[in-house]
Write a protein that holds these residues in place. Structure first.
Motif, PDB file in Angstrom:
ATOM      1  N   ALA A  97       0.855  -1.191   0.000  1.00 27.04           N
ATOM      2  CA  ALA A  97       0.000   0.000   0.000  1.00 27.04           C
ATOM      3  C   ALA A  97       0.888   1.236   0.000  1.00 27.04           C
ATOM      4  O   ALA A  97       1.411   1.634   1.040  1.00 27.04           O
ATOM      5  CB  ALA A  97      -0.917  -0.012   1.216  1.00 27.04           C
ATOM      6  N   ALA A  99      -0.115   4.087  -1.863  1.00 31.36           N
ATOM      7  CA  ALA A  99      -0.952   5.258  -2.172  1.00 31.36           C
ATOM      8  C   ALA A  99      -1.081   6.185  -0.969  1.00 31.36           C
ATOM      9  O   ALA A  99      -1.124   5.743   0.177  1.00 31.36           O
ATOM     10  CB  ALA A  99      -2.343   4.792  -2.614  1.00 31.36           C
ATOM     11  N   VAL A 101      -3.666   7.771   0.405  1.00 29.72           N
ATOM     12  CA  VAL A 101      -5.131   7.745   0.369  1.00 29.72           C
ATOM     13  C   VAL A 101      -5.674   8.901   1.200  1.00 29.72           C
ATOM     14  O   VAL A 101      -5.229   9.110   2.333  1.00 29.72           O
ATOM     15  CB  VAL A 101      -5.655   6.407   0.945  1.00 29.72           C
ATOM     16  CG1 VAL A 101      -7.168   6.331   0.837  1.00 29.72           C
ATOM     17  CG2 VAL A 101      -4.996   5.220   0.252  1.00 29.72           C
ATOM     18  N   ASP A 103      -7.660  10.726   3.814  1.00 32.21           N
ATOM     19  CA  ASP A 103      -8.270  10.220   5.040  1.00 32.21           C
ATOM     20  C   ASP A 103      -9.744  10.580   5.120  1.00 32.21           C
ATOM     21  O   ASP A 103     -10.505   9.903   5.796  1.00 32.21           O
ATOM     22  CB  ASP A 103      -7.520  10.766   6.254  1.00 32.21           C
ATOM     23  CG  ASP A 103      -6.127  10.156   6.361  1.00 32.21           C
ATOM     24  OD1 ASP A 103      -6.008   8.933   6.161  1.00 32.21           O
ATOM     25  OD2 ASP A 103      -5.154  10.901   6.610  1.00 32.21           O
ATOM     26  N   VAL A 131     -12.506   4.665   4.428  1.00 34.35           N
ATOM     27  CA  VAL A 131     -12.117   3.351   4.924  1.00 34.35           C
ATOM     28  C   VAL A 131     -10.599   3.200   4.787  1.00 34.35           C
ATOM     29  O   VAL A 131      -9.996   3.725   3.850  1.00 34.35           O
ATOM     30  CB  VAL A 131     -12.881   2.260   4.140  1.00 34.35           C
ATOM     31  CG1 VAL A 131     -12.590   2.337   2.654  1.00 34.35           C
ATOM     32  CG2 VAL A 131     -12.577   0.873   4.668  1.00 34.35           C
ATOM     33  N   ASP A 132      -9.990   2.511   5.750  1.00 38.45           N
ATOM     34  CA  ASP A 132      -8.551   2.243   5.698  1.00 38.45           C
ATOM     35  C   ASP A 132      -8.337   0.972   4.864  1.00 38.45           C
ATOM     36  O   ASP A 132      -8.621  -0.140   5.319  1.00 38.45           O
ATOM     37  CB  ASP A 132      -8.005   2.072   7.121  1.00 38.45           C
ATOM     38  CG  ASP A 132      -6.484   1.971   7.157  1.00 38.45           C
ATOM     39  OD1 ASP A 132      -5.893   1.365   6.233  1.00 38.45           O
ATOM     40  OD2 ASP A 132      -5.888   2.510   8.111  1.00 38.45           O
ATOM     41  N   ILE A 133      -7.832   1.147   3.651  1.00 34.38           N
ATOM     42  CA  ILE A 133      -7.710   0.031   2.704  1.00 34.38           C
ATOM     43  C   ILE A 133      -6.709  -1.002   3.223  1.00 34.38           C
ATOM     44  O   ILE A 133      -6.982  -2.211   3.217  1.00 34.38           O
ATOM     45  CB  ILE A 133      -7.278   0.557   1.311  1.00 34.38           C
ATOM     46  CG1 ILE A 133      -8.302   1.575   0.796  1.00 34.38           C
ATOM     47  CG2 ILE A 133      -7.112  -0.594   0.326  1.00 34.38           C
ATOM     48  CD1 ILE A 133      -7.823   2.382  -0.404  1.00 34.38           C
ATOM     49  N   LEU A 134      -5.567  -0.522   3.688  1.00 31.67           N
ATOM     50  CA  LEU A 134      -4.528  -1.439   4.175  1.00 31.67           C
ATOM     51  C   LEU A 134      -5.025  -2.237   5.375  1.00 31.67           C
ATOM     52  O   LEU A 134      -4.843  -3.458   5.442  1.00 31.67           O
ATOM     53  CB  LEU A 134      -3.269  -0.636   4.538  1.00 31.67           C
ATOM     54  CG  LEU A 134      -2.114  -1.403   5.167  1.00 31.67           C
ATOM     55  CD1 LEU A 134      -1.653  -2.555   4.282  1.00 31.67           C
ATOM     56  CD2 LEU A 134      -0.960  -0.458   5.468  1.00 31.67           C
ATOM     57  N   PHE A 149       3.135   1.876   3.908  1.00 33.31           N
ATOM     58  CA  PHE A 149       4.033   3.014   3.842  1.00 33.31           C
ATOM     59  C   PHE A 149       3.521   4.079   4.799  1.00 33.31           C
ATOM     60  O   PHE A 149       2.307   4.206   4.980  1.00 33.31           O
ATOM     61  CB  PHE A 149       4.078   3.606   2.426  1.00 33.31           C
ATOM     62  CG  PHE A 149       5.229   3.095   1.620  1.00 33.31           C
ATOM     63  CD1 PHE A 149       5.228   1.800   1.137  1.00 33.31           C
ATOM     64  CD2 PHE A 149       6.321   3.914   1.355  1.00 33.31           C
ATOM     65  CE1 PHE A 149       6.291   1.315   0.408  1.00 33.31           C
ATOM     66  CE2 PHE A 149       7.396   3.438   0.621  1.00 33.31           C
ATOM     67  CZ  PHE A 149       7.390   2.141   0.142  1.00 33.31           C
ATOM     68  N   LYS A 163       2.299   2.836  14.065  1.00 34.78           N
ATOM     69  CA  LYS A 163       1.433   2.612  12.897  1.00 34.78           C
ATOM     70  C   LYS A 163       1.475   1.156  12.463  1.00 34.78           C
ATOM     71  O   LYS A 163       0.457   0.579  12.101  1.00 34.78           O
ATOM     72  CB  LYS A 163       1.888   3.537  11.759  1.00 34.78           C
ATOM     73  CG  LYS A 163       0.837   3.770  10.706  1.00 34.78           C
ATOM     74  CD  LYS A 163       1.191   4.957   9.819  1.00 34.78           C
ATOM     75  CE  LYS A 163       0.694   6.277  10.381  1.00 34.78           C
ATOM     76  NZ  LYS A 163       0.926   7.404   9.487  1.00 34.78           N
ATOM     77  N   LYS A 167      -1.972  -1.114  12.464  1.00 38.75           N
ATOM     78  CA  LYS A 167      -2.497  -1.708  11.221  1.00 38.75           C
ATOM     79  C   LYS A 167      -2.315  -3.218  11.195  1.00 38.75           C
ATOM     80  O   LYS A 167      -2.802  -3.873  10.272  1.00 38.75           O
ATOM     81  CB  LYS A 167      -1.807  -1.086  10.008  1.00 38.75           C
ATOM     82  CG  LYS A 167      -1.903   0.429   9.999  1.00 38.75           C
ATOM     83  CD  LYS A 167      -2.271   0.980   8.671  1.00 38.75           C
ATOM     84  CE  LYS A 167      -2.377   2.487   8.759  1.00 38.75           C
ATOM     85  NZ  LYS A 167      -3.258   3.056   7.767  1.00 38.75           N
TER      86      LYS A 167
HETATM   87  N1  CTP Z   1      -3.796   3.693   3.895  1.00 40.71           N
HETATM   88  C1  CTP Z   1      -4.838   3.028   3.262  1.00 40.71           C
HETATM   89  N2  CTP Z   1      -6.099   3.548   3.319  1.00 40.71           N
HETATM   90  C2  CTP Z   1      -6.350   4.693   3.974  1.00 40.71           C
HETATM   91  C3  CTP Z   1      -5.299   5.383   4.605  1.00 40.71           C
HETATM   92  C4  CTP Z   1      -4.020   4.848   4.545  1.00 40.71           C
HETATM   93  O1  CTP Z   1      -4.614   1.970   2.662  1.00 40.71           O
HETATM   94  N3  CTP Z   1      -7.599   5.162   4.018  1.00 40.71           N
HETATM   95  C5  CTP Z   1      -2.458   3.096   3.837  1.00 40.71           C
HETATM   96  C6  CTP Z   1      -1.448   3.898   3.047  1.00 40.71           C
HETATM   97  O2  CTP Z   1      -1.426   3.487   1.698  1.00 40.71           O
HETATM   98  C7  CTP Z   1      -0.158   3.558   3.763  1.00 40.71           C
HETATM   99  C8  CTP Z   1      -0.579   3.329   5.206  1.00 40.71           C
HETATM  100  O3  CTP Z   1      -1.969   3.051   5.157  1.00 40.71           O
HETATM  101  O4  CTP Z   1       0.391   2.341   3.314  1.00 40.71           O
HETATM  102  C9  CTP Z   1      -0.305   4.444   6.140  1.00 40.71           C
HETATM  103  O5  CTP Z   1      -0.916   5.617   5.685  1.00 40.71           O
HETATM  104  P1  CTP Z   1      -0.850   6.916   6.583  1.00 40.71           P
HETATM  105  O6  CTP Z   1      -1.636   8.002   5.936  1.00 40.71           O
HETATM  106  O7  CTP Z   1       0.594   7.163   6.932  1.00 40.71           O
HETATM  107  O8  CTP Z   1      -1.561   6.380   7.914  1.00 40.71           O
HETATM  108  P2  CTP Z   1      -2.941   6.698   8.578  1.00 40.71           P
HETATM  109  O9  CTP Z   1      -3.366   5.436   9.248  1.00 40.71           O
HETATM  110  O10 CTP Z   1      -3.905   7.285   7.607  1.00 40.71           O
HETATM  111  O11 CTP Z   1      -2.570   7.725   9.720  1.00 40.71           O
HETATM  112  P3  CTP Z   1      -2.309   9.340   9.670  1.00 40.71           P
HETATM  113  O12 CTP Z   1      -2.545   9.826   8.251  1.00 40.71           O
HETATM  114  O13 CTP Z   1      -3.281   9.884  10.649  1.00 40.71           O
HETATM  115  O14 CTP Z   1      -0.880   9.494  10.102  1.00 40.71           O
END
Ligand code: CTP
Ligand code: CA
Length: 224
Positions: A97, A99, A101, A103, A131-134, A149, A163, A167
């Protein structure tokens, strides 16, 4: 010549990569996005293909060419990226992952272009969390080896370790946001069960090949 007879590190494996930003609409002509160029994710897709994998790249809007031999699926929003990934994730050996994405998405998307009014009131946007895809892939029963990432702006080590645990993934790759967005080089730190390991500053394609090597090595260990 000898190298040609060595098996490739990811021969016979399937790898799914997300890359680039997402684009969350405000109205039919406007939206919210971020500074991700997609370069790191595309470099990883290219490196995985070079290592012999069958690679699917789910990409937000970027200005990049599809790496040779890689199947690319274009999306705009986080929800679209989620749907494409979830339809394929269980059949993959590895999910990376990369991207950036969004938030949040706009809750009150306007059906028509928002116009300046006579009263000149500025529009107020409301948001819903995406939604958190990862995390969704990492929660599957039958799941690929998941790599995340994290672009942080400070406290990379503390945030990276937290993190990875939150996750529930075996490998997280950290970098400092302003050193990577749009750049051709990057500085990565790997977080796994054994702690954290920095990789020397290098161009993204070099780092991508190293990372694919690290993933392939861990894949062998985790499956034996
Ligand atoms: N990610 C995802 N889907 C989301 C948000 C993040 O798949 N909705 C994945 C990103 O592709 C990356 C990882 O989660 O591999 C971490 O993304 P990051 O933005 O650093 O983490 P968040 O959990 O969103 O925390 P924050 O932005 O609050 O630091
Ligand atoms: Ca985020």
């Amino acid at each position: 010549i000898v190298a040609a007879f060595q098996p490739k590190a990811l021969a016979g494996k399937s790898v799914l990569v997300t890359a680039g930003p997402t684009f969350e609409p405000i109205d039919p002509v406007r939206g919210i996005t971020n500074l991700s160029s997609g370069k790191m994710g595309y470099a990883i897709a290219r490196a995985a293909r070079e290592a012999g994998a069958e690679v699917t790249l789910v990409s937000g809007p970027t200005a990049l060419e599809t790496p040779f031999g890689v199947q690319r699926i274009n999306v705009q929003t986080a929800q679209q990226m989620h749907d494409v990934v979830m339809a394929r994730a269980a059949a993959q050996d590895v999910f990376v992952a990369v991207a950036a994405v969004a938030d949040w998405r706009v809750r009150n998307v306007a059906a028509q272009k928002i116009k300046k009014t006579a009263e000149s009131r500025t529009p107020a946007l409301e948001f819903d969390e995406n939604v958190d895809i990862l995390a969704a892939v990492a929660a599957l029963d039958k799941k690929p080896y998941c790599v995340g990432f994290a672009a942080e702006s400070e406290n990379l080590v503390a945030h990276g370790e937290a993190k990875r645990r939150k996750k529930n993934i075996p490998l997280l790759v950290g970098n400092i946001g302003h050193q990577t967005f749009g750049q051709d080089t990057n500085e990565l730190v790997l977080f796994d069960d054994h702690g954290h390991t920095p990789l020397p500053h290098a161009d993204k394609q070099t780092l991508a090949r190293q990372l694919i090597g690290e993933i392939a090595a861990r894949l062998t260990t985790s499956q034996s």
